[in-house]
Write an enzyme that holds these catalytic residues in place. Structure first.
Site, short mmCIF file in Angstrom:
data_model
loop_
_atom_site.label_atom_id
_atom_site.label_comp_id
_atom_site.label_asym_id
_atom_site.label_seq_id
_atom_site.Cartn_x
_atom_site.Cartn_y
_atom_site.Cartn_z
N ARG A 116 40.35 20.90 47.23
CA ARG A 116 40.72 21.87 48.27
C ARG A 116 40.22 21.42 49.64
NH1 ARG A 116 39.06 27.75 46.35
NH2 ARG A 116 40.00 28.25 48.35
N ASP A 152 38.42 28.34 54.68
CA ASP A 152 38.86 27.05 55.22
C ASP A 152 38.27 26.68 56.58
OD1 ASP A 152 40.37 28.63 57.02
OD2 ASP A 152 42.19 28.46 55.80
N HIS A 167 34.25 35.58 52.03
CA HIS A 167 34.21 34.79 50.80
C HIS A 167 33.49 33.46 50.96
CE1 HIS A 167 37.99 37.15 49.23
NE2 HIS A 167 36.88 37.87 49.21
N GLY A 236 48.53 38.22 56.53
CA GLY A 236 48.65 37.17 55.52
C GLY A 236 47.79 37.34 54.29
P1 OAD Z 1 47.21 35.32 48.60
O1 OAD Z 1 47.60 33.94 48.24
O2 OAD Z 1 46.96 36.27 47.49
O3 OAD Z 1 48.33 35.96 49.53
C1 OAD Z 1 48.87 35.26 50.62
C2 OAD Z 1 49.73 36.20 51.41
O4 OAD Z 1 50.13 35.52 52.59
C3 OAD Z 1 51.01 36.65 50.70
O5 OAD Z 1 51.13 38.07 50.79
C4 OAD Z 1 52.11 35.96 51.48
O6 OAD Z 1 53.32 36.74 51.54
C5 OAD Z 1 51.48 35.85 52.85
N1 OAD Z 1 52.04 34.77 53.71
C6 OAD Z 1 52.59 33.59 53.34
N2 OAD Z 1 52.95 32.88 54.43
C7 OAD Z 1 52.61 33.61 55.52
C8 OAD Z 1 52.71 33.43 56.93
N3 OAD Z 1 53.25 32.32 57.47
N4 OAD Z 1 52.26 34.41 57.76
C9 OAD Z 1 51.72 35.54 57.24
N5 OAD Z 1 51.59 35.77 55.92
C10 OAD Z 1 52.02 34.82 55.05
O7 OAD Z 1 45.94 35.19 49.56
P2 OAD Z 1 44.77 36.26 49.83
O8 OAD Z 1 45.29 37.64 49.86
O9 OAD Z 1 44.03 35.76 51.01
O10 OAD Z 1 39.37 34.17 47.14
O11 OAD Z 1 43.87 36.07 48.55
C11 OAD Z 1 42.64 36.74 48.48
C12 OAD Z 1 41.61 35.91 47.78
O12 OAD Z 1 42.12 35.48 46.52
C13 OAD Z 1 41.28 34.62 48.48
O13 OAD Z 1 40.32 34.78 49.51
C14 OAD Z 1 40.71 33.78 47.39
C15 OAD Z 1 41.61 34.17 46.23
O14 OAD Z 1 40.94 34.22 45.05
C16 OAD Z 1 38.43 33.20 47.01
O15 OAD Z 1 38.70 32.02 47.02
C17 OAD Z 1 37.04 33.68 46.85
#
Ligand code: OAD
Ligand code: ZN
Length: 303
Positions: A116, A152, A167, A236
């Protein structure tokens, strides 16, 4: 006290623990004159943008919560929605990023995090990260707080300061014995696992893993800003991972106007005041340009 979990069924339990730890009940009563709610319905995209800008222009205190989607346009894979970080070497990321894996196979955890880190090291902050940094530099708001679930480091790379990293960070390691932290900027990390410079014990990535608690100071800092903000922008995130996903709900319960920026519908879409459907790298700079035009200018250089 605030374990990392997927799902929405724990809200009630969280609400209780949150109320206990932050005395929410009293704070909710104290809060006055919340911004008026919108009637839901088919509001045109341009009108939605106007409303978002109007709300921001009326606001003194702004909280922004970001998730993996804000870094998608930089090339960092998201976790869900076919984002690309969901499986590595046939293993789901929830299994790799877990406390159990640290206990059973720490070198593998480092391999996964080195992978990563190598991906992120090729990425630069995008227009969305820069827009949020510019909001902060312009000193427009009485209080502007950026809270991220991302590990990141791209918000800081864009020039944001005081970012609450719920996180943790993939650019830090933490000793399993004495908890000493150290910056780990080289990719790969070298020896797997790296050793603590203080006590010689093995180190792990300084990231919150599934089954672990969030750092309570970071979560409480975020919670206090959620309680007090006028506008909360959620950018996002799939809003599936708790307790971070609870923050915008908490903000809304405390009277904030909550705006979601996401190209897709999420479990949170029905609960926010306004959903701006689109990519963060397009919508956030647009909001920035249109908010108090005379007070803002987009600046891509770190101050
Ligand atoms: P997710 O991967 O669950 O969700 C990503 C979101 O970003 C989705 O709802 C997409 O529709 C949206 N998305 C994609 N492209 C985009 C763009 N250009 N602009 C805006 N939105 C966009 O990611 P998180 O919700 O951050 O934890 O996930 C939460 C946690 O799950 C992370 O922090 C991680 C993971 O386990 C750890 O690593 C501790
Ligand atoms: Zn140590």
């Amino acid at each position: 006290m605030f374990p990392l979990l997927i799902g929405v069924a724990i809200h009630d339990r969280l609400r209780v623990s949150f109320q206990l730890s932050l005395s929410l009940t009293t704070m909710l009563i104290c809060r006055t004159s919340p911004l008026p709610r919108l009637r839901k319905g088919a509001i045109k995209v341009k009108r939605k943008m106007e409303i978002a800008i109007q709300k921001l222009n009326q606001s003194g205190r702004v909280l922004v919560l970001t998730g993996a989607g804000i870094s998608a346009e930089s090339g960092v894979p998201t976790f869900r929605g076919g984002g690309g970080t969901s499986v590595w070497r046939g293993m789901p990321f929830e299994q790799l990023s877990s406390k159990q894996m640290v206990d059973s196979n720490l070198p593998l955890v480092w391999e996964w995090f080195d992978y990563r880190r190598s991906v992120v090291s090729e990425c630069q902050p995008n227009a969305a990260h820069q827009a949020l940094a510019t909001f902060e530099w312009n000193n427009r708001f009485e209080d502007f707080k950026l809270v991220t679930q991302n590990v990141d480091g791209l918000h800081a790379a864009a020039g944001s300061t005081g970012v609450v990293e719920l996180h943790g960070s993939i650019w830090r390691a933490r000793c399993l014995k004495c908890e000493a932290r150290r910056d780990m900027r080289t990719v790969p990390a070298g020896e797997r696992p790296p050793l603590c410079l203080k006590c010689g014990n093995v180190m792990r990535p300084d990231v919150v893993l599934f089954g672990e608690n969030l750092p309570s100071d970071a979560f409480e800092d975020a919670g206090l800003h959620a309680k007090d903000c006028d506008v909360c922008i959620v950018v996002g995130t799939s809003a599936l991972v708790q307790p971070a996903a609870f923050l915008p709900e908490f903000a809304r319960a405390a009277g904030a106007f909550v705006i979601e920026v996401n190209p897709e519908e999420t479990v949170f879409s029905g609960k926010c005041d306004l959903s701006l459907r689109g990519r963060a790298g397009e919508i956030l700079p647009q909001i920035l340009r249109s908010t108090h035009k005379n007070k803002f200018h987009v600046n891509s250089a770190v101050p």
